[in-house]
Design an enzyme around this catalytic site. Sequence first.
Site, PDB file in Angstrom:
ATOM      1  N   ASN A  73       0.870  -1.182   0.000  1.00 29.25           N
ATOM      2  CA  ASN A  73       0.000   0.000   0.000  1.00 29.25           C
ATOM      3  C   ASN A  73       0.903   1.227   0.000  1.00 29.25           C
ATOM      4  OD1 ASN A  73      -1.792   2.056   0.533  1.00 29.25           O
ATOM      5  ND2 ASN A  73      -2.315   1.363   2.605  1.00 29.25           N
ATOM      6  N   LYS A  84       0.141   4.238  -0.266  1.00 26.04           N
ATOM      7  CA  LYS A  84      -0.488   5.446   0.310  1.00 26.04           C
ATOM      8  C   LYS A  84      -0.219   6.646  -0.621  1.00 26.04           C
ATOM      9  CE  LYS A  84      -0.185   3.294   4.762  1.00 26.04           C
ATOM     10  NZ  LYS A  84      -0.217   3.417   6.206  1.00 26.04           N
ATOM     11  N   HIS A  87      -9.630   0.969   4.805  1.00 28.23           N
ATOM     12  CA  HIS A  87      -8.352   1.199   5.494  1.00 28.23           C
ATOM     13  C   HIS A  87      -8.588   2.167   6.655  1.00 28.23           C
ATOM     14  CE1 HIS A  87      -4.310   2.571   6.335  1.00 28.23           C
ATOM     15  NE2 HIS A  87      -3.897   1.460   5.759  1.00 28.23           N
ATOM     16  N   GLU A 120      -7.033   4.627   7.700  1.00 32.70           N
ATOM     17  CA  GLU A 120      -6.859   6.054   7.359  1.00 32.70           C
ATOM     18  C   GLU A 120      -8.107   6.600   6.672  1.00 32.70           C
ATOM     19  OE1 GLU A 120      -3.084   5.604   5.375  1.00 32.70           O
ATOM     20  OE2 GLU A 120      -2.212   5.037   7.298  1.00 32.70           O
ATOM     21  N   GLU A 142      -5.444  -4.945  10.445  1.00 29.03           N
ATOM     22  CA  GLU A 142      -4.409  -3.930  10.658  1.00 29.03           C
ATOM     23  C   GLU A 142      -4.709  -3.171  11.945  1.00 29.03           C
ATOM     24  OE1 GLU A 142      -2.393  -2.740   6.693  1.00 29.03           O
ATOM     25  OE2 GLU A 142      -4.184  -1.532   6.942  1.00 29.03           O
ATOM     26  N   GLY A 192       2.300   2.344  10.698  1.00 29.73           N
ATOM     27  CA  GLY A 192       3.229   3.467  10.542  1.00 29.73           C
ATOM     28  C   GLY A 192       3.927   3.867  11.834  1.00 29.73           C
ATOM     29  N   SER A 218       3.316  -2.137  10.287  1.00 29.96           N
ATOM     30  CA  SER A 218       4.768  -2.176  10.473  1.00 29.96           C
ATOM     31  C   SER A 218       5.403  -3.524  10.109  1.00 29.96           C
ATOM     32  CB  SER A 218       5.131  -1.754  11.897  1.00 29.96           C
ATOM     33  OG  SER A 218       4.699  -0.421  12.141  1.00 29.96           O
ATOM     34  N   GLY A 223       2.775  -1.106   4.282  1.00 34.85           N
ATOM     35  CA  GLY A 223       2.791   0.306   3.928  1.00 34.85           C
ATOM     36  C   GLY A 223       4.210   0.779   3.658  1.00 34.85           C
ATOM     37  N   GLY A 224       4.820   1.404   4.664  1.00 34.57           N
ATOM     38  CA  GLY A 224       6.137   2.026   4.506  1.00 34.57           C
ATOM     39  C   GLY A 224       7.173   1.134   3.821  1.00 34.57           C
TER      40      GLY A 224
HETATM   41  P1  PGA Z   1       2.741   0.328   7.636  1.00 34.99           P
HETATM   42  O1  PGA Z   1       1.276   0.522   6.988  1.00 34.99           O
HETATM   43  O2  PGA Z   1       3.289  -0.952   7.066  1.00 34.99           O
HETATM   44  O3  PGA Z   1       3.513   1.540   7.187  1.00 34.99           O
HETATM   45  O4  PGA Z   1       2.565   0.242   9.112  1.00 34.99           O
HETATM   46  C1  PGA Z   1       0.413  -0.556   6.767  1.00 34.99           C
HETATM   47  C2  PGA Z   1      -0.873  -0.088   6.151  1.00 34.99           C
HETATM   48  O5  PGA Z   1      -1.373   0.975   6.545  1.00 34.99           O
HETATM   49  O6  PGA Z   1      -1.431  -0.745   5.232  1.00 34.99           O
END
Ligand code: PGA
Length: 243
Positions: free
Chosen positions: A9, A11, A92, A94, A163, A169, A205, A226-227
Amino acid sequence: MRTKWVMGNWKMNGSLSQNAQLLTQLTQNAAVQNAVVFVPAPYLQQAQTLLQGSDVLLGAQNVSQFANGAYTGEVSLSMLKEFGVSMILVGHSERRQLFGESNQVIAQKTLAVLQAGLTPVVCVGETLAEREVGQAKEVVLSQLIAVADTVADGLGQCVVAYEPVWAIGTGKTASPEQAQEVHAWLRDCLTERGAPSVSVLYGGSVKASNAKELFEQPDIDGGLVGGASLIAEEFIGICQSAV
Ligand code: PGA
């Protein structure tokens, strides 16, 4: 069938040059199997071109629940299909927290994605405050059930991602045991509703260094990343842990 997926992802990150570099590295690596990248909408055409002939699938991060018309700023399913999108993130945290998407809107979006013949990746997860007062189970199951009640038989065509909001994050991953406990609750709920073979991914994470112990858990079918999905070596390392 339960498939072990690794999904990236991105983002609201990327640029034409960064995307080209990252996607070229991913498509040239044999370890990148059962992988999906969820790119920002303006980069769909670029990603579609770069992914042609590879095993990496293209995903979108959001979609409108409406078919077309006067919905300024929204993107429709038919538009996403024109660019070869096969999976769409729905719900998600967010989107829930920053853009006010309710369980009801998320259920409508999931239904629309299924009706278009695409795969929704339905995200669920509790906040730290909810976990601390012992509500994690109730929260994640109510999020899943809101979707399940709306899509009925379509549930089997979904992918689910657990999640925990406190792990997204933050660098704070759920322990494999913590994650497995929630995945087992989700799996029981899916089984009760006739969809035992839905893939349930963990997200929050995930990195190359912790993916293996998470993916070894009996009810964890890969990760939503994500990251670390923005760094080719990390994403490839995570894919290597998923086989
Ligand atoms: P993250 O994000 O791996 O940066 O924690 C995961 C996500 O929001 O899908």
